[in-house]
Design an enzyme around this catalytic site. Structure first.
Site: not given
Length: 198
Positions: A99, A124
């Protein structure tokens, strides 16, 4: 607040002692540790270290990254600071780089992005916790979509992949081993020893 590096007084707590050792190690060896959740406190400490090391010398800085991610804008601050300072920064992934941690890791050019053999990577889309009035939720949703596109453009630019392909991959948690991250364009090579940093 006193500068811990210049403060000669004894350190009272084990946690403070650990922080002091890490600070001195980082300044002496030109290593910066980015471990744990990405938040404002980590961003402040990391940016301060990068600036200080860069002012000290133009010699390369090695940043070790192991993070599950966290706050997008805190990750942005570190990502941008890596490119802002004069000294070249090499990121080395270890543990997991996910992330906002992956966003930080991707800041340098590809040849300066390395990892240890067992590192896992994950990209993501940003998550949101919108609440409040309908108009506020709509504003927050719009900002999350803008952030998703901005992060996808960074990943696409730094990996050489198509923007649409990156957006599709980011729809859900997209995990990669070290070898898969090399194939994706996130990492240039795997290292096992410090002497391989070059």
């Amino acid at each position: 607040m006193p500068n811990r590096l210049a403060d000669d007084k004894p350190v009272a707590t084990p946690a403070a002692a650990t922080d002091r050792i890490e600070d001195q190690l980082s300044f002496r060896s030109r290593f910066v540790l980015v471990f744990g959740e990405v938040d404002d406190k980590l961003a402040h400490a990391t940016c301060r270290r990068l600036l200080a090391l860069s002012e000290q010398s133009d010699a390369p800085i090695t940043m070790l990254v192991s993070s599950p991610g966290g706050h997008v804008e805190s990750g942005d601050a570190i990502h941008d600071m890596i490119n802002f300072v004069r000294a070249p920064v090499t990121t080395v992934g270890t543990g997991w780089v996910a992330s906002a941690g992956a966003h930080i890791f991707l800041a340098p050019p590809k040849e300066r992005r390395l990892c240890l053999p067992n590192t896992r990577f994950m990209i993501h889309q940003p998550a949101g916790g919108a609440g409040g009035q309908a108009s506020d939720i709509a504003i927050q949703a719009k900002e999350i979509l803008r952030t998703r596109e901005r992060i996808a453009r960074v990943i696409a630019r730094q990996t050489g992949r198509a923007f649409e392909s990156v957006l599709a991959d980011m729809e859900r948690d997209f995990w990669m081993s070290a070898d898969e991250a090399i194939a994706y364009g996130i990492v240039s090579r795997i290292v096992e020893r410090q002497k391989e940093l070059g």
